[in-house]
Design an enzyme around this catalytic site. Structure first.
Site, PDB file in Angstrom:
ATOM      1  N   ASP A  83     -14.955 -26.130  21.202  1.00  0.00           N
ATOM      2  CA  ASP A  83     -13.869 -26.489  22.114  1.00  0.00           C
ATOM      3  C   ASP A  83     -14.351 -26.311  23.556  1.00  0.00           C
ATOM      4  O   ASP A  83     -14.890 -25.256  23.911  1.00  0.00           O
ATOM      5  CB  ASP A  83     -12.682 -25.555  21.816  1.00  0.00           C
ATOM      6  N   HIS A  84     -14.163 -27.311  24.380  1.00  0.00           N
ATOM      7  CA  HIS A  84     -14.510 -27.232  25.814  1.00  0.00           C
ATOM      8  C   HIS A  84     -15.949 -26.786  26.087  1.00  0.00           C
ATOM      9  O   HIS A  84     -16.170 -25.851  26.873  1.00  0.00           O
ATOM     10  CB  HIS A  84     -13.552 -26.303  26.569  1.00  0.00           C
ATOM     11  N   HIS A 186      -2.766 -26.257  29.392  1.00  0.00           N
ATOM     12  CA  HIS A 186      -3.191 -25.106  28.586  1.00  0.00           C
ATOM     13  C   HIS A 186      -2.343 -23.858  28.857  1.00  0.00           C
ATOM     14  O   HIS A 186      -1.841 -23.677  29.958  1.00  0.00           O
ATOM     15  CB  HIS A 186      -4.657 -24.771  28.883  1.00  0.00           C
ATOM     16  N   GLY A 187      -2.246 -23.004  27.845  1.00  0.00           N
ATOM     17  CA  GLY A 187      -1.643 -21.691  28.026  1.00  0.00           C
ATOM     18  C   GLY A 187      -0.158 -21.649  27.676  1.00  0.00           C
ATOM     19  O   GLY A 187       0.410 -22.619  27.159  1.00  0.00           O
ATOM     20  N   ILE A 273      -3.983 -26.679  19.323  1.00  0.00           N
ATOM     21  CA  ILE A 273      -2.976 -25.615  19.401  1.00  0.00           C
ATOM     22  C   ILE A 273      -3.665 -24.255  19.329  1.00  0.00           C
ATOM     23  O   ILE A 273      -4.363 -23.954  18.358  1.00  0.00           O
ATOM     24  CB  ILE A 273      -1.956 -25.761  18.242  1.00  0.00           C
TER      25      ILE A 273
HETATM   26  O1  LIG Z   1      -6.019 -27.171  24.156  1.00  0.00           O
HETATM   27  C1  LIG Z   1      -6.141 -26.105  23.596  1.00  0.00           C
HETATM   28  C2  LIG Z   1      -7.470 -25.681  23.145  1.00  0.00           C
HETATM   29  O2  LIG Z   1      -8.465 -26.549  23.555  1.00  0.00           O
HETATM   30  C3  LIG Z   1      -4.999 -25.194  23.297  1.00  0.00           C
HETATM   31  O3  LIG Z   1      -3.858 -25.504  24.035  1.00  0.00           O
HETATM   32  P1  LIG Z   1      -2.592 -24.501  24.080  1.00  0.00           P
HETATM   33  O4  LIG Z   1      -2.865 -23.462  25.123  1.00  0.00           O
HETATM   34  O5  LIG Z   1      -1.421 -25.358  24.466  1.00  0.00           O
HETATM   35  O6  LIG Z   1      -2.428 -23.927  22.730  1.00  0.00           O
HETATM   36  O1  LIG Z   2      -8.413 -24.460  25.842  1.00  0.00           O
HETATM   37  C1  LIG Z   2      -8.430 -23.243  25.737  1.00  0.00           C
HETATM   38  C2  LIG Z   2      -8.251 -22.575  24.420  1.00  0.00           C
HETATM   39  O2  LIG Z   2      -6.929 -22.114  24.288  1.00  0.00           O
HETATM   40  C3  LIG Z   2      -9.251 -21.481  24.272  1.00  0.00           C
HETATM   41  O3  LIG Z   2      -8.927 -20.401  25.069  1.00  0.00           O
HETATM   42  P1  LIG Z   2     -10.044 -19.270  25.419  1.00  0.00           P
HETATM   43  O4  LIG Z   2     -11.027 -19.936  26.319  1.00  0.00           O
HETATM   44  O5  LIG Z   2      -9.258 -18.178  26.065  1.00  0.00           O
HETATM   45  O6  LIG Z   2     -10.665 -18.874  24.112  1.00  0.00           O
HETATM   46 ZN   LIG Z   3      -8.131 -27.464  25.441  1.00  0.00          ZN
HETATM   47 ZN   LIG Z   4     -10.941 -30.093  30.501  1.00  0.00          ZN
END
Ligand SMILES: O=C(CO)COP(=O)(O)O
Ligand SMILES: O=C[C@H](O)COP(=O)(O)O
Ligand SMILES: [Zn+2]
Ligand SMILES: [Zn+2]
Length: 327
Positions: A83-84, A186-187, A273
């Site tokens: 992720d990211h 996010h968040g 999510i």
């Molecule tokens: O996009 C997310 C992880 O990449 C999670 O999003 P939320 O913070 O809305 O759960």
């Molecule tokens: O997009 C963000 C996700 O909720 C992951 O969050 P984190 O970087 O705190 O693990």
């Molecule tokens: Zn994300």
């Molecule tokens: Zn981004």
């Protein structure tokens, strides 16, 4: 079955009008909760690891915990996704570690840099000759508001995806799916109070998602899978439990589930999510400590947390994503 990439999952999801849930994993209880829920509902699922999760749990632990979940749930397709990812090197390292899918998120850089780095990740990930498997790649155009890893995008500094860019981007990069910005964030605090209205119970109601942008993107990229980040709904029943048992989360607010359900019927094939799992876990643990001040065995309170996370995931699969019985 072994870990899979997201290609066929998204093809089926696009055709049949549902989305696959991508849930963030940080520890054993979360991996178990998500995969047990998906297993019981016969749903495909994506387990995603952020660089923060990798730092917290250690990359090897997460890969092996996910492998254990795959062994325990042999009948459903499970994707292990980065992720990211913020660099080619991080994506490469995850691909080399056995991830079946990665996100390169260069949306905070210039358009040309985003094209260049995404193209480079795709070239590596798609090289079946080199490693005998095709790793799928997600990229992003537009920026979401909210906290994303260590980067906080201020409200007002986010930007919607420009539909005029998407065809060129996909053609030049060879990317497999695209995350777009249509108003999710996010968040657990997705909107400021002044952006929202209040309903009769005093609960904040956020501005609707930009379905017009999603429709434009869909028109420019027919059949191409779209991803929504920042798609937690921030269940108010969990916020209430947290606030009534020593927590302090004023005006936490998310994306209404009916809008996500609509998006899942359209080109959106992956919905991310994380925050809702955190809220479920936190609500259960706060309640547990309040009700059992004498408990000190982590299995007792983490067990309650795990149960709540599993309930959240089951609810998402059936009521939001529509991915039950699609394994
Ligand atoms: O996009 C997310 C992880 O990449 C999670 O999003 P939320 O913070 O809305 O759960
Ligand atoms: O997009 C963000 C996700 O909720 C992951 O969050 P984190 O970087 O705190 O693990
Ligand atoms: Zn994300
Ligand atoms: Zn981004």
């Amino acid at each position: 079955m072994p870990l899979v990439n997201s290609k066929e999952l998204f093809e089926k999801a696009y055709k049949e009008g549902y989305a696959v849930g991508a849930f963030n994993v940080n520890n054993m209880e979360i991996v178990q909760a998500i995969t047990e829920a998906a297993g019981e509902l016969n749903s495909p699922v994506i387990l995603q690891v952020s660089s923060g999760a990798r730092k917290y749990a250690n990359a090897r632990y997460l890969v092996h915990m996910v492998q254990a979940a795959v062994e325990n749930n042999p009948n459903i397709p499970i994707v292990l996704h980065l992720d990211h990812g913020d660099s080619f090197e991080l994506c490469k390292s995850c691909i080399d570690d056995g991830f079946t899918s990665v996100m390169i998120d260069y949306s905070g850089h210039s358009y040309e840099e985003n094209v260049e780095v995404t193209r480079k990740v795709c070239e590596y990930a798609h090289d079946v000759k080199a490693r005998g498997r095709y790793v799928t790649v997600e990229a992003e155009l537009g920026t979401l508001a909210g906290v994303e890893d260590d980067v906080k995008v201020e409200f007002g500094k986010s930007s919607y995806t420009d539909p005029d860019q998407v065809q060129d981007f996909v053609k030049r990069t060879g990317v497999d799916s695209l995350a777009i910005a249509i108003g999710t964030s996010h968040g657990a605090y997705k909107f400021k109070a002044e952006q929202c209205t209040r309903n009769k119970d005093g609960i904040l109601v956020p501005p609707p998602l930009r379905f017009d942008i999603l429709k434009e993107v869909e028109k420019r990229l027919p059949g191409f899978p779209i991803v929504l980040h920042g798609s937690s709904s921030v269940p108010q029943e969990y916020v209430k439990i947290i606030n009534e048992h020593g927590g302090k989360m004023p005006d936490a607010i998310g994306i209404p589930e009916d809008q996500l359900r609509e998006a899942a019927k359209m080109a959106v094939c992956k919905i991310n999510i994380d925050s809702d799992l955190r809220l479920g876990m936190t609500a259960a643990i706060r309640l547990h400590f309040d009700e059992h001040p004498d408990h000190f065995d982590p299995r007792q309170y983490l067990g309650d947390g795990r149960k709540n996370v599993k309930d959240v995931v089951k609810h998402k699969i059936v009521e939001v994503l529509g991915s039950n019985n699609k394994a």
